[in-house]
Write a protein that holds these residues in place. Sequence first.
Motif, PDB file in Angstrom:
ATOM      1  N   CYS A  98      28.318 -21.854 -57.886  1.00  0.00           N
ATOM      2  CA  CYS A  98      27.480 -21.259 -56.848  1.00  0.00           C
ATOM      3  C   CYS A  98      26.570 -20.199 -57.467  1.00  0.00           C
ATOM      4  O   CYS A  98      27.055 -19.257 -58.099  1.00  0.00           O
ATOM      5  CB  CYS A  98      28.342 -20.633 -55.747  1.00  0.00           C
ATOM      6  N   ARG A  99      25.254 -20.381 -57.292  1.00  0.00           N
ATOM      7  CA  ARG A  99      24.284 -19.412 -57.798  1.00  0.00           C
ATOM      8  C   ARG A  99      23.797 -18.541 -56.652  1.00  0.00           C
ATOM      9  O   ARG A  99      23.374 -19.047 -55.619  1.00  0.00           O
ATOM     10  CB  ARG A  99      23.095 -20.122 -58.464  1.00  0.00           C
ATOM     11  N   THR A 100      23.877 -17.233 -56.838  1.00  0.00           N
ATOM     12  CA  THR A 100      23.377 -16.286 -55.847  1.00  0.00           C
ATOM     13  C   THR A 100      22.562 -15.213 -56.568  1.00  0.00           C
ATOM     14  O   THR A 100      22.519 -15.174 -57.806  1.00  0.00           O
ATOM     15  CB  THR A 100      24.527 -15.605 -55.074  1.00  0.00           C
ATOM     16  N   GLU A 101      21.961 -14.326 -55.791  1.00  0.00           N
ATOM     17  CA  GLU A 101      21.161 -13.262 -56.391  1.00  0.00           C
ATOM     18  C   GLU A 101      22.014 -12.301 -57.209  1.00  0.00           C
ATOM     19  O   GLU A 101      21.499 -11.554 -58.040  1.00  0.00           O
ATOM     20  CB  GLU A 101      20.408 -12.501 -55.300  1.00  0.00           C
ATOM     21  N   ARG A 102      23.334 -12.312 -56.981  1.00  0.00           N
ATOM     22  CA  ARG A 102      24.220 -11.426 -57.732  1.00  0.00           C
ATOM     23  C   ARG A 102      24.943 -12.139 -58.867  1.00  0.00           C
ATOM     24  O   ARG A 102      25.911 -11.624 -59.416  1.00  0.00           O
ATOM     25  CB  ARG A 102      25.235 -10.783 -56.778  1.00  0.00           C
ATOM     26  N   GLY A 103      24.500 -13.330 -59.182  1.00  0.00           N
ATOM     27  CA  GLY A 103      25.087 -14.047 -60.304  1.00  0.00           C
ATOM     28  C   GLY A 103      25.709 -15.367 -59.890  1.00  0.00           C
ATOM     29  O   GLY A 103      25.676 -15.766 -58.726  1.00  0.00           O
ATOM     30  N   GLU A 104      26.282 -16.052 -60.865  1.00  0.00           N
ATOM     31  CA  GLU A 104      26.894 -17.368 -60.654  1.00  0.00           C
ATOM     32  C   GLU A 104      28.410 -17.242 -60.728  1.00  0.00           C
ATOM     33  O   GLU A 104      28.948 -16.488 -61.531  1.00  0.00           O
ATOM     34  CB  GLU A 104      26.386 -18.344 -61.708  1.00  0.00           C
ATOM     35  N   PHE A 105      29.111 -18.002 -59.889  1.00  0.00           N
ATOM     36  CA  PHE A 105      30.573 -17.970 -59.901  1.00  0.00           C
ATOM     37  C   PHE A 105      31.111 -19.321 -59.440  1.00  0.00           C
ATOM     38  O   PHE A 105      30.352 -20.193 -58.988  1.00  0.00           O
ATOM     39  CB  PHE A 105      31.109 -16.848 -59.005  1.00  0.00           C
ATOM     40  N   LEU A 106      32.426 -19.498 -59.558  1.00  0.00           N
ATOM     41  CA  LEU A 106      33.084 -20.728 -59.130  1.00  0.00           C
ATOM     42  C   LEU A 106      33.521 -20.568 -57.681  1.00  0.00           C
ATOM     43  O   LEU A 106      34.473 -19.838 -57.392  1.00  0.00           O
ATOM     44  CB  LEU A 106      34.289 -21.027 -60.021  1.00  0.00           C
TER      45      LEU A 106
END
Length: 304
Positions: free
Chosen positions: A220-228
């Motif tokens: 998941c890519r968001t404005e605060r970075g990518e995570f699982l």
Amino acid sequence: MKIKEICEKTGLTERAVRLYLERGLLHPASERRRGRTYYEYSEADLARLREIAALRGRGFSLEEIALLLDAGDADAILASRIAALKEEAGQAAENADALGQLAGKGWPDGVSLAQAVLRQGCPKVPADAEPDFGREDGLTREEKRRLSQNARKNLARASRRRRILAGAAAAVLLIAGAIGWRHWQGSRPVSSMILLSPAVFTDKQLLRSEDGEVLLTARCRTERGEFLAVFRGETGDALYESLFLGQEYAAVTVQVELPRREAEKRGLLDGDFLRMPWEQALPDDSFCLEYLSVFSLQGEYGGS
């Protein structure tokens, strides 16, 4: 061979290969590492995928292919598929003839045309009543909308169930506190939520945790970075086909919940609250698999 190599050799998408895995058409060697399943494809798996692709190209359903490749009655299944194709062809020819009668009449708008079709007594198409969301063909916008509605209902239902279970768990912990305050205090869950926006999901995968829980994971890519991102239980199962990759969602609400003792050990506890350094913890896949779950999604599912 890894999935990218198997896709290059067969021309199939990763989504198609994972669908065939999910439906039990493929049985490659697998290995569990850090809570995730990794597959290794053999030459036999490559040949099997080519057979599946050939049958799919001729219009066989996944259910029919499963029967054919597992020593089913090939002649009977073939006859059934031919009969279905002839019926579809007959319906297509009937539709073409009926629409041909309406062509070239200068319809002012779509409503006028639809009313003319109604006057013809157009039969209802069975596929409209129950779309096959498991197929690898491109989904129409209407099908995506229906999938999204069902997914939202499933997600809301699972969210309510989690709240009920959380309430029940809290009650149990209160009882446990009467007989073992210190033990209860250490195992009591602490949690934190954050709304991240916008959100784009990639590379989804359906897994099972070591305790048998169904997990849908996706980058998941968001404005605060990518995570699982991790969708758990029936939520993950329900969303597998309706979580559209590469499309932007308005926002995703993420919840992290872990035992107080574990939070204290990790330096994440601030009094009775979880102090969550999101940018530091979220890129850790093992942490996400253990403690993170997607609580809700906002925005039109599958929207552009």
